[in-house]
Design an enzyme around this catalytic site. Structure first.
Site, PDB file in Angstrom:
ATOM      1  CG  HIS A   4      17.085  55.139  48.835  1.00 18.98           C
ATOM      2  ND1 HIS A   4      17.642  54.482  47.760  1.00 18.98           N
ATOM      3  CD2 HIS A   4      16.039  54.387  49.259  1.00 18.98           C
ATOM      4  CE1 HIS A   4      16.966  53.353  47.557  1.00 18.98           C
ATOM      5  NE2 HIS A   4      15.998  53.284  48.444  1.00 18.98           N
TER       6      HIS A   4
ATOM      7  CG  ASP B  40      15.821  53.036  43.995  1.00 16.64           C
ATOM      8  OD1 ASP B  40      14.888  53.673  44.507  1.00 16.64           O
ATOM      9  OD2 ASP B  40      16.274  51.989  44.476  1.00 16.64           O
TER      10      ASP B  40
ATOM     11  CD  GLN C  70      14.215  49.488  41.938  1.00 13.66           C
ATOM     12  OE1 GLN C  70      15.234  49.620  42.615  1.00 13.66           O
ATOM     13  NE2 GLN C  70      13.059  49.104  42.447  1.00 13.66           N
TER      14      GLN C  70
ATOM     15  CE  LYS D 264       3.568  50.141  48.512  1.00 14.86           C
ATOM     16  NZ  LYS D 264       4.218  49.158  47.619  1.00 14.86           N
TER      17      LYS D 264
ATOM     18  CB  CYS E 265      16.982  50.842  50.114  1.00 11.21           C
ATOM     19  SG  CYS E 265      16.092  49.294  50.066  1.00 11.21           S
TER      20      CYS E 265
ATOM     21  NE  ARG F 292      12.812  43.583  43.623  1.00  9.28           N
ATOM     22  CZ  ARG F 292      12.027  44.623  43.895  1.00  9.28           C
ATOM     23  NH1 ARG F 292      10.743  44.576  43.594  1.00  9.28           N
ATOM     24  NH2 ARG F 292      12.535  45.709  44.459  1.00  9.28           N
TER      25      ARG F 292
ATOM     26  CG  HIS G 238      12.856  53.527  50.629  1.00 12.34           C
ATOM     27  ND1 HIS G 238      13.741  52.468  50.503  1.00 12.34           N
ATOM     28  CD2 HIS G 238      12.742  53.758  51.964  1.00 12.34           C
ATOM     29  CE1 HIS G 238      14.133  52.079  51.715  1.00 12.34           C
ATOM     30  NE2 HIS G 238      13.544  52.843  52.609  1.00 12.34           N
TER      31      HIS G 238
END
Length: 668
Positions: free
Chosen positions: A410, A408, A406, A495, A359, A388, A541
């Site tokens: 945004h 992912d 991911q 979320k 992000c 991570r 997100h």
């Protein structure tokens, strides 16, 4: 005239009762059926013992087996106590520690007895005897009795009984705190409760002890090693049998086992928490990625690629450094020489970090150039590789890894666009899940955590916006498992969580969308509004799969390796009956390959039944058997995975059928 308490029941009726009256008394007054069915009481929303007297005016709801979540919690808590009593009776000298209920059962940690001066750890061989003793305790129908003790009395009790772990725990509790124990017969333990009326409320056929493992006292590896005994407990034998069936099915479907059988991937210690994808496994990855890319392109997303390494100051500004520092892989900004090593170790050097999420980098792209309100919404997607530093003990196959990718994205939107964009996302997610074979999922709203950034007004608006968006889709209903989860949101945003239900009834939290006004503020993202002034965008997100690694693991277990044809790593094998058909098998394979089918040939000098069995175990969806007759006639014998029969087809027809079936759902 004595004081009376007003007890309000769920139907709104009120009963006046004298002090000393219990919920059990109220249940008996309503009727003998309810008195027998009642397991506990919900007092002003809090579950309590049926035998605990009312303390004033209150709302009362009686908990029965129909209140399954509460009932299972009670059953599992009671079973933990019963197991501990059984263990201490069978193995004198055993010390008890903690024994909570879990999502599907219970466990208890024990300090094993000493035999000839040595600890005697428990093993799986002890479980049948413990189960038998538990059933004897249940048959005795021992009442659960709640008592309030002083801290000093508890410490004295545990010390006299040689329960050093319990004495240590009692001594660590605050002075003056009300401490309770629960007694069943002569056995007791420190416990907040609640419990059912007696051990006889438990179904002796509805539990099973499952395994023994090691555990450290208070979870600290520097402390004593204990024996942890696990069990599973249910309201009745039918539920237990269903659970045991699911466990058996889960073992058969284990993605690590199937991944090895199908040669999809492997893991090894040289790359802890990272996946080595083999060619067949990466075929699945590529097919899934291509599908997701087409769906995102059609939905108006723009794909980007951002750096793996970013300066630690960027993570500090975004707020992640303070929240995720311990889970980030951090490296110095330059390779040190011997002279610089002291500075590096002292923390004087600049630091870089592998990104744990995408992000902040997407905000930096958004900030390039001036954005107008007319440019919004901007939907920025990335199949972003992140790292991570998960603890070794938390790693699990490809479901929990350190390096992951991911799906992912945004979305940078104006406030007036938020509901429309969240609604569109929910519709896209629904379509993707159904394409991938998941017809059932639940939606949960994770609300503000205790430690968070942003104002209360911001959180109020963000949470309500997500409620409104789900309502606009018509999915805030029991059919979709709609639920709100207090305190479960991210530190910067509430979320929506999407929990898939797989083929054997397990749930997996995968998709998410978060309404964030914090990060745009911290990283100074803005656009020029219709009024000519700068405004902060709302940042959504969102992910549908979550991570490719975990989602592929879920797909493996959901389909038990029998993927939909468009995802299958090998879609067909052409197998010969006789060597005279080898050339024709090559022609069949070439025709299918030209049509886009992932095909292999099996020309080995083995009997056809052996080949059929071997390719069935490898989960090959289609086996095209050819011999001399098929070669002469230009046909194939098509055998489907799981079918005992076969279908005779021309090569052209077989190609048409397989090509149609192998078409991804978004292109069909």
């Amino acid at each position: 005239m004595s004081l009376m308490f007003r007890i309000t029941l769920p139907d709104g009726s009120v009963r006046e009762v004298a002090p000393g009256t219990t919920p059990a008394d109220v249940a008996a007054a309503i009727g003998p059926g309810l008195a027998k069915a009642a397991l506990a009481a919900r007092i002003d929303g809090q579950v309590r013992d049926l035998s605990r007297p009312f303390e004033g005016d209150t709302d009362l709801a009686l908990v029965t087996a129909r209140d399954e979540a509460d009932a299972l919690e009670l059953v599992r808590h009671d079973l933990a106590h019963v197991m501990a009593e059984a263990v201490q009776h069978l193995f004198p000298g055993t010390q008890i520690t903690f024994g909570p209920a879990t999502d599907d059962g219970f466990y208890y940690d024990f300090a094993p007895p000493k035999i000839d001066g040595r600890d005697r750890p428990f093993t799986d061989d002890d479980l049948p005897a413990i189960e038998a003793e538990m059933r004897a305790i249940i048959a005795r129908d021992e009442p659960f009795v709640r008592e309030v003790w002083t801290r000093a009395a508890l410490i004295d009790r545990w010390t006299q009984q040689g329960e050093s772990f319990k004495a240590e725990w009692a001594a660590s509790l605050p002075e003056g705190e009300e401490l309770t124990i629960y007694r069943q017969g002569q056995w007791l333990d420190m416990c907040r409760g609640p419990h059912m009326v007696s051990t006889g409320k438990l179904d002796p056929a509805a539990f099973k002890l499952t395994r023994v493992s090691g555990a450290y006292w208070r979870g600290d590896q520097n402390n004593a090693m204990l024996s942890r005994i696990y069990g599973t407990g249910w309201l009745n034998k039918k539920q237990l049998d269903q659970h045991l069936f699911r466990l058996e099915e889960a073992a058969k479907r284990d993605h690590r086992k199937i991944g090895q059988e199908m040669d999809l991937f492997h893991l090894q210690s040289e790359a802890q928490g990272s996946v080595f994808w083999h060619p067949r496994g990466f075929v699945i990855w590529r097919a899934l990625e291509a599908y997701m890319r087409r769906r995102l392109d059609a939905a108006g997303y723009e794909e980007v690629k951002t750096p793996q390494l970013m300066d630690a100051r960027q993570w500090e500004q975004s707020g992640h450094w303070g929240k995720y520092r311990e889970n980030m892989f951090v490296v110095p900004d330059e390779i040190p020489n011997v002279a610089d090593e002291g500075a590096i170790l002292s923390g004087d050097a600049d630091l870089m970090a592998l990104k744990p999420m995408n992000c902040p980098a997407h905000v930096l792209i958004f900030r390039q150039g001036i954005k107008s309100y007319r440019d919004l919404p901007i939907r920025m997607a990335e199949f972003g590789c992140c790292h991570r530093n998960e603890p070794h003990g938390a790693l699990h196959g490809i479901m929990r890894v350190r390096q992951f990718t991911q799906d992912d994205a945004h979305l940078f939107v104006r406030e007036d666009q938020l509901i429309e964009e969240v609604t569109a996302f929910c519709d896209l997610l629904d379509s993707v899940y159904r394409d991938l074979g998941f017809d059932k999922y639940a939606i949960k709203l994770a609300l503000r955590p205790e430690k968070r950034f942003g104002s209360e007004a911001m959180w109020d608006w963000s949470e309500q916006s997500l409620r409104d968006a789900v309502a606009a889709t018509g999915r805030d209903t029991p059919e979709y498992g709609w639920e709100e989860l207090p305190g479960e949101g991210a530190f910067y945003a509430p979320k929506l969580e999407f929990h898939l239900t797989d083929a054997i009834g397990r749930t997996w939290q995968v998709g998410t969308i978060q309404t964030d006004t914090v990060l745009p503020e911290r990283l100074d993202a803005s656009y020029v509004g219709a009024d000519g002034e700068r405004h902060r965008p709302v940042m959504l997100h969102r992910a549908i799969l979550g991570t490719f690694e975990r989602f592929i693991g879920i797909l493996i277990e959901h389909h038990a390796g029998r993927f939909p044809l468009w995802l299958a790593p090998v879609q067909a094998v052409v197998a010969t009956i006789v060597s005279d058909a080898d050339d024709y098998a090559g022609q069949v394979a070439a025709t299918l390959r030209k049509a886009g089918i992932r095909v292999e040939t099996d020309l080995r000098n083995e009997k056809i039944n052996y080949k059929v069995r071997e390719h069935s175990l490898a989960k090959v969806p289609n086996l095209l058997v050819v011999g001399k007759r098929e070669a002469d006639e230009g046909t194939v014998a098509l055998r489907r995975l799981g079918s005992q029969g076969q279908e005779m087809l021309t090569l052209a027809d077989a190609t048409t059928i397989l090509t149609r079936e192998a078409t991804p759902p978004d292109l069909a």
